[in-house]
Design a protein around this motif. Structure first.
Motif, mmCIF file in Angstrom:
data_model
loop_
_atom_site.group_PDB
_atom_site.id
_atom_site.type_symbol
_atom_site.label_atom_id
_atom_site.label_comp_id
_atom_site.label_asym_id
_atom_site.label_seq_id
_atom_site.Cartn_x
_atom_site.Cartn_y
_atom_site.Cartn_z
ATOM 1 N N SER A 21 37.836 -9.475 0.824
ATOM 2 C CA SER A 21 36.825 -8.664 0.276
ATOM 3 C C SER A 21 37.200 -8.488 -1.328
ATOM 4 O O SER A 21 38.024 -8.689 -1.902
ATOM 5 N N CYS A 22 35.639 -8.173 -1.588
ATOM 6 C CA CYS A 22 35.831 -8.138 -3.207
ATOM 7 C C CYS A 22 34.920 -6.781 -3.374
ATOM 8 O O CYS A 22 33.726 -6.789 -3.231
ATOM 9 N N ALA A 23 35.718 -5.816 -3.912
ATOM 10 C CA ALA A 23 34.975 -4.500 -4.122
ATOM 11 C C ALA A 23 34.545 -4.634 -5.666
ATOM 12 O O ALA A 23 35.150 -4.842 -6.552
ATOM 13 N N VAL A 24 32.977 -4.362 -5.659
ATOM 14 C CA VAL A 24 32.390 -4.432 -7.001
ATOM 15 C C VAL A 24 31.925 -3.155 -7.238
ATOM 16 O O VAL A 24 31.471 -1.883 -6.463
ATOM 17 N N SER A 25 32.242 -2.770 -8.651
ATOM 18 C CA SER A 25 32.070 -1.443 -9.133
ATOM 19 C C SER A 25 31.220 -1.487 -10.659
ATOM 20 O O SER A 25 31.293 -2.486 -11.277
ATOM 21 N N GLY A 26 31.109 -0.273 -11.037
ATOM 22 C CA GLY A 26 30.494 -0.403 -12.460
ATOM 23 C C GLY A 26 28.939 -0.769 -12.456
ATOM 24 O O GLY A 26 28.111 -0.049 -11.544
ATOM 25 N N ARG A 27 28.379 -1.252 -13.447
ATOM 26 C CA ARG A 27 27.297 -1.693 -13.748
ATOM 27 C C ARG A 27 26.690 -2.740 -12.695
ATOM 28 O O ARG A 27 26.382 -3.816 -13.149
ATOM 29 N N THR A 28 26.800 -2.513 -11.470
ATOM 30 C CA THR A 28 26.352 -3.271 -10.429
ATOM 31 C C THR A 28 24.939 -4.106 -10.431
ATOM 32 O O THR A 28 24.591 -5.156 -10.069
ATOM 33 N N PHE A 29 24.153 -3.261 -11.165
ATOM 34 C CA PHE A 29 22.636 -3.591 -11.313
ATOM 35 C C PHE A 29 22.531 -4.744 -12.229
ATOM 36 O O PHE A 29 21.546 -5.468 -12.454
ATOM 37 N N THR A 30 23.565 -5.166 -13.185
ATOM 38 C CA THR A 30 23.405 -6.380 -13.922
ATOM 39 C C THR A 30 23.971 -7.516 -13.563
ATOM 40 O O THR A 30 23.790 -8.559 -13.994
ATOM 41 N N VAL A 31 24.280 -7.366 -12.057
ATOM 42 C CA VAL A 31 25.053 -8.616 -11.395
ATOM 43 C C VAL A 31 23.643 -9.321 -10.823
ATOM 44 O O VAL A 31 22.830 -8.648 -10.190
ATOM 45 N N ALA A 32 23.854 -10.884 -10.938
ATOM 46 C CA ALA A 32 22.812 -11.470 -10.465
ATOM 47 C C ALA A 32 23.378 -12.398 -9.491
ATOM 48 O O ALA A 32 22.651 -13.065 -8.391
ATOM 49 N N ARG A 33 24.719 -12.924 -9.559
ATOM 50 C CA ARG A 33 25.280 -13.698 -8.553
ATOM 51 C C ARG A 33 26.691 -13.495 -8.430
ATOM 52 O O ARG A 33 27.591 -12.937 -9.337
ATOM 53 N N MET A 34 27.382 -13.698 -7.229
ATOM 54 C CA MET A 34 28.684 -13.548 -7.149
ATOM 55 C C MET A 34 29.232 -14.852 -6.692
ATOM 56 O O MET A 34 28.404 -15.609 -5.984
ATOM 57 N N ALA A 35 30.550 -14.876 -6.733
ATOM 58 C CA ALA A 35 31.186 -16.070 -6.200
ATOM 59 C C ALA A 35 32.604 -15.860 -5.936
ATOM 60 O O ALA A 35 33.029 -14.966 -6.448
ATOM 61 N N TRP A 36 33.116 -16.868 -5.059
ATOM 62 C CA TRP A 36 34.612 -16.927 -5.042
ATOM 63 C C TRP A 36 35.127 -18.244 -5.406
ATOM 64 O O TRP A 36 34.483 -19.505 -5.144
ATOM 65 N N PHE A 37 35.970 -18.114 -6.338
ATOM 66 C CA PHE A 37 36.727 -19.502 -6.597
ATOM 67 C C PHE A 37 37.972 -19.446 -6.110
ATOM 68 O O PHE A 37 38.533 -18.352 -5.613
ATOM 69 N N ARG A 38 38.791 -20.725 -6.421
ATOM 70 C CA ARG A 38 40.269 -20.659 -6.183
ATOM 71 C C ARG A 38 40.942 -21.671 -6.742
ATOM 72 O O ARG A 38 40.537 -22.463 -7.435
ATOM 73 N N GLN A 39 42.223 -21.392 -7.032
ATOM 74 C CA GLN A 39 43.217 -22.190 -7.854
ATOM 75 C C GLN A 39 44.317 -22.404 -7.020
ATOM 76 O O GLN A 39 45.069 -21.535 -6.881
ATOM 77 N N GLY A 40 44.818 -23.617 -6.558
ATOM 78 C CA GLY A 40 45.971 -23.987 -5.984
ATOM 79 C C GLY A 40 47.019 -24.387 -7.242
ATOM 80 O O GLY A 40 46.475 -24.609 -8.413
ATOM 81 N N SER A 41 48.203 -24.377 -6.751
ATOM 82 C CA SER A 41 49.292 -24.464 -7.869
ATOM 83 C C SER A 41 49.154 -25.910 -8.166
ATOM 84 O O SER A 41 49.213 -26.826 -7.608
ATOM 85 N N GLY A 42 49.009 -25.991 -9.533
ATOM 86 C CA GLY A 42 48.812 -27.514 -10.285
ATOM 87 C C GLY A 42 47.588 -27.831 -10.317
ATOM 88 O O GLY A 42 47.357 -29.014 -10.570
ATOM 89 N N LYS A 43 46.634 -27.099 -9.757
ATOM 90 C CA LYS A 43 45.316 -27.732 -9.452
ATOM 91 C C LYS A 43 44.191 -26.621 -10.423
ATOM 92 O O LYS A 43 44.586 -25.641 -11.015
ATOM 93 N N GLU A 44 43.047 -27.534 -10.739
ATOM 94 C CA GLU A 44 42.199 -26.814 -11.331
ATOM 95 C C GLU A 44 41.458 -25.784 -10.710
ATOM 96 O O GLU A 44 41.145 -26.079 -9.606
ATOM 97 N N ARG A 45 40.817 -24.596 -11.275
ATOM 98 C CA ARG A 45 40.086 -23.866 -10.295
ATOM 99 C C ARG A 45 38.677 -24.404 -10.049
ATOM 100 O O ARG A 45 38.113 -25.199 -10.719
ATOM 101 N N GLU A 46 38.325 -24.187 -8.728
ATOM 102 C CA GLU A 46 37.252 -24.679 -8.008
ATOM 103 C C GLU A 46 36.206 -23.755 -7.607
ATOM 104 O O GLU A 46 36.954 -22.601 -6.896
ATOM 105 N N LEU A 47 35.257 -23.893 -7.804
ATOM 106 C CA LEU A 47 34.275 -23.075 -6.838
ATOM 107 C C LEU A 47 34.100 -23.244 -5.349
ATOM 108 O O LEU A 47 33.991 -24.423 -5.022
ATOM 109 N N VAL A 48 34.301 -22.251 -4.875
ATOM 110 C CA VAL A 48 34.483 -22.162 -3.253
ATOM 111 C C VAL A 48 33.129 -21.899 -2.751
ATOM 112 O O VAL A 48 32.554 -22.640 -1.770
ATOM 113 N N ALA A 49 32.309 -20.666 -2.892
ATOM 114 C CA ALA A 49 31.068 -20.395 -2.464
ATOM 115 C C ALA A 49 30.397 -19.366 -3.463
ATOM 116 O O ALA A 49 31.143 -18.894 -4.321
ATOM 117 N N ARG A 50 29.208 -19.500 -3.388
ATOM 118 C CA ARG A 50 28.356 -18.748 -4.148
ATOM 119 C C ARG A 50 27.200 -17.709 -3.405
ATOM 120 O O ARG A 50 26.675 -18.451 -2.618
#
Length: 120
Positions: A21-50
């Motif tokens: 879960s990702c709780a979103v707060s504050g100026r949420t009306f400015t948000v157009a896109r949300m995403a989940w990224f992940r970074q494994g040990s020794g790996k680059e961060r990668e986009l998982v879902a948008r």
């Protein structure tokens, strides 16, 4: 400002499910896109879902397609990442991110991350 706080990570076995879960707060009306990224040990961060904030457009990395589902609540205060049939290679720190643009542009806001560990 937009605040993002992830939760739901943990240690599971291969084949199990988790829902982040990702709780979103504050100026949420400015948000157009949300995403989940992940970074494994020794790996680059990668986009998982948008997810386009309107909910009409989603993207999944090939490695998670068919296993992970991104969604949001109608109030646009929570974004979830349902992860099914988890594999050891899914082990990573998962981050929630928000962007003010519907296409392209940077993800301006980031959560602190939640650890997901999948044992074989």
């Amino acid at each position: 400002q937009v605040g993002l706080v992830e939760s739901g990570g943990g240690l599971v076995q291969a084949g199990d499910s988790l829902r982040l879960s990702c709780a979103v707060s504050g100026r949420t009306f400015t948000v157009a896109r949300m995403a989940w990224f992940r970074q494994g040990s020794g790996k680059e961060r990668e986009l998982v879902a948008r997810l386009n904030w309107s909910g009409s457009d989603t993207f999944y990395a090939d490695s998670v397609k068919g296993r992970f589902t991104i969604s949001r609540d109608n109030a646009k205060t929570t974004v979830w990442l349902q992860m099914d049939n988890l594999k050891p290679e899914d082990t990573a720190v998962y981050y929630c991110a928000a962007s003010g643009t519907a296409r392209g542009g940077p993800y301006t806001y980031w959560g602190q991350g939640t650890q997901v560990t999948v044992s074989s």
